[in-house]
Scaffold this active site. Structure first.
Site, short mmCIF file in Angstrom:
data_model
loop_
_atom_site.label_atom_id
_atom_site.label_comp_id
_atom_site.label_asym_id
_atom_site.label_seq_id
_atom_site.Cartn_x
_atom_site.Cartn_y
_atom_site.Cartn_z
CE LYS A 122 1.28 39.73 -11.90
NZ LYS A 122 1.35 39.06 -10.60
CE LYS A 206 6.53 44.79 -12.65
NZ LYS A 206 5.64 44.60 -11.58
CE LYS A 209 9.14 36.91 -7.89
NZ LYS A 209 8.02 36.75 -6.97
P1 AMP Z 1 6.43 40.05 -6.49
O1 AMP Z 1 7.60 39.36 -7.04
O2 AMP Z 1 5.53 40.57 -7.56
O3 AMP Z 1 5.72 39.27 -5.42
O4 AMP Z 1 7.02 41.34 -5.79
C1 AMP Z 1 7.59 41.34 -4.52
C2 AMP Z 1 8.03 42.73 -4.11
O5 AMP Z 1 9.07 43.20 -4.98
C3 AMP Z 1 6.91 43.79 -4.20
O6 AMP Z 1 7.04 44.70 -3.11
C4 AMP Z 1 7.19 44.50 -5.49
O7 AMP Z 1 6.71 45.82 -5.51
C5 AMP Z 1 8.72 44.47 -5.53
N1 AMP Z 1 9.21 44.54 -6.91
C6 AMP Z 1 8.96 43.67 -7.91
N2 AMP Z 1 9.59 44.04 -9.06
C7 AMP Z 1 10.26 45.19 -8.75
C8 AMP Z 1 11.11 46.07 -9.51
N3 AMP Z 1 11.39 45.83 -10.80
N4 AMP Z 1 11.63 47.15 -8.88
C9 AMP Z 1 11.36 47.39 -7.57
N5 AMP Z 1 10.58 46.60 -6.81
C10 AMP Z 1 10.02 45.51 -7.38
#
Ligand code: AMP
Ligand code: TRP
Length: 344
Positions: A122, A206, A209
Site C-alpha cells: 500500500k 488479487k 477496490k
Molecule cells: P477490505 O476491503 O480490504 O476491508 O477487505 C474486507 C474483507 O474482504 C477482508 O476479509 C479481506 O480479506 C477480504 N478480501 C478482500 N479482497 C479479497 C479477494 N480478492 N479475495 C478474497 N477475499 C478478499
C-alpha cells in the site's frame, strides 16, 4: 496452586471481523468475508464492524465517509447478516478499540511491523509519505479483535499475516504482564474457494477496490448487464477446461474463473471441472455469468433497499455500538489494571 490462572484462554468462543468503508465492495469481499459472516452468525456469537478508523489510514473525503460506512453495513445485511443475531457497529463509535490499540503499540515490536507485506504494497515507492497510521494499521486490527477476546476471525487470505501478528501481540501481552490465557490466540477462518479471488484482468493480482480498471472486479452493486459484460471480457486462455485441478496449474485466469464458479455455487473445484471438462470459455463464461447474476443480483437489490432507509441503518449501528462497548469496556479496564496505570 489452585488459584493459578490457566495457561490457555478459557472464555467463550466469539467471532469478530471488519471491512473498511473505503470504496465499493466486490466479489472478493463478498466471497472472502461477507458470506462467511452470514454463516457464522448461526454457529457462534458474532461481532461485525465497519472499520472506519482503518479507512482513514489513506485519505477519505470527510463528506462521504459516513455514507460509505452505511453502505458497508447495508452490504452486511444484504449478504444475510441479521442484526438480531450479530452485533453490527462502526469501529469509531467504540473508543475502546483506539485505547487498546495504544497499549498494543507498546507491546508490538518494530521488527514485527516491518515484515507486514500489506504495508509494503500500500505504501509503494513513497513509504516516507505514507501516514503513520498505515504502518501501525495491523496493531489497531489486533485491538479490534482482542478488545472482545474474539477467538475466530473470518477473513480473506490477504489478512493471514495480520492475524499472525494479532496472535503474537496476544502472546506477548499475556507473557509480559504475567497473565497466561488472558487474551486468546485467535484462529483465522480463511479456508474455502473464495479466500483469494483474483482480478478478472490479471490472474496474478488479487481483485481489489483500488484497481484502476473497473473491469478487473465485479462490484456488489453492478447490474446484470455489467456483471455479464465483465465476465465476457475476463482474460482467459484458448485451452479447454481440464479434467482435474492439476490441469489448472499455470493457468491463473482459468483457475480463478473456476474458483469463482465453485464458490458461488457452493461446490468444489473438482465438481466444476467434472461438469465442464473439455469445454472452452465460449461455453463456460455464459454459464458463469448466469450464475453470478443469479447470486449477486439479489444482493445488490437488497443493499439498495437497506440504503433507502439510512435512518434505520443508523439505529442498528447505534444499538450495535452500545452493545459492543459493554463487551469492550471491561477488557480495557482489566488491561489498564494489568499495566499498572494510576487511573485503573
Ligand atoms: P477490505 O476491503 O480490504 O476491508 O477487505 C474486507 C474483507 O474482504 C477482508 O476479509 C479481506 O480479506 C477480504 N478480501 C478482500 N479482497 C479479497 C479477494 N480478492 N479475495 C478474497 N477475499 C478478499
Ligand atoms: N484489515 C482488514 C482488511 O483490510 C480489515 C479489518 C480491520 C479486520 N480490523 C479487522 C478484519 C479485524 C478482521 C478483524 O480487510
Amino acid at each position: 496452586m489452585t488459584d493459578q490462572a490457566p495457561a490457555q484462554y478459557q472464555g467463550p468462543q466469539r467471532v469478530l471481523s471488519g471491512v473498511q468503508p473505503s470504496g465499493a465492495l466486490h466479489l472478493g469481499n463478498y466471497l472472502g468475508a461477507l458470506v462467511k459472516f452470514a454463516r457464522l452468525q448461526h454457529e457462534m456469537e458474532c461481532l461485525f464492524c465497519v472499520v472506519d478508523l482503518h479507512a482513514i489510514t489513506v485519505w477519505q473525503e470527510p463528506a462521504a465517509l459516513a455514507a460509505q460506512t452505511r453502505e458497508i453495513a447495508a452490504a452486511y445485511f444484504a449478504a444475510g447478516v441479521d442484526p438480531a443475531k450479530a452485533t453490527v457497529f462502526a469501529q469509531s463509535a467504540v473508543p475502546e478499540h483506539s485505547e487498546l490499540a495504544w497499549m498494543f503499540q507498546c507491546v508490538a515490536r518494530l521488527g514485527w511491523l516491518d515484515r507486514m507485506t500489506q504495508f509494503k504494497e500500500k505504501s509503494g515507492k513513497h513509504k516516507e509519505r505514507s501516514s503513520v497510521g498505515l504502518y501501525t494499521y495491523p496493531v489497531l486490527q489486533a485491538a479490534d479483535i482482542l478488545v472482545y477476546k474474539a477467538t475466530h476471525v473470518p477473513v480473506g487470505e490477504d489478512q493471514k499475516q495480520h492475524l499472525e501478528l494479532t496472535r503474537d501481540i496476544a502472546g506477548k501481552f499475556n507473557h509480559d504482564y504475567d497473565a497466561p490465557g488472558f487474551f486468546p490466540l485467535c484462529e483465522p477462518l480463511i479456508q474455502g474457494p473464495g479466500a483469494r479471488i483474483m482480478s478478472l484482468r490479471d490472474g496474478a493480482a488479487k481483485m481489489s477496490k483500488s484497481d484502476p480498471s473497473d473491469y478487473s472486479r465485479i462490484n456488489l452493486t453492478d447490474d446484470a448487464d455489467a456483471i455479464a459484460q465483465k465476465i465476457r471480457k475476463a482474460r482467459t486462455d484458448p485451452e479447454p477446461l481440464p479434467e482435474t485441478a492439476e490441469g489448472l496449474e499455470g493457468r491463473a485466469e482459468a483457475k480463478n474463473l473456476v474458483g469463482i464458479y465453485a464458490a458461488l455455487s457452493g461446490v468444489s473445484e473438482a465438481d466444476v471441472l467434472a461438469e465442464f471438462a473439455g469445454q472452452g470459455f465460449g461455453a463456460f463464461k455464459p454459464k458463469l455469468a448466469d450464475l453470478a447474476v443469479a447470486q449477486l443480483g439479489p444482493v445488490g437489490e437488497r443493499m439498495r433497499g437497506f440504503l433507502a432507509d439510512p435512518g434505520e441503518i443508523d439505529r442498528i449501528l447505534a444499538a450495535g455500538a452500545a452493545k459492543a462497548r459493554e463487551l469492550a469496556a471491561p477488557t480495557v479496564a482489566e488491561v489498564k489494571r494489568k499495566v499498572g496505570f494510576w487511573s485503573a
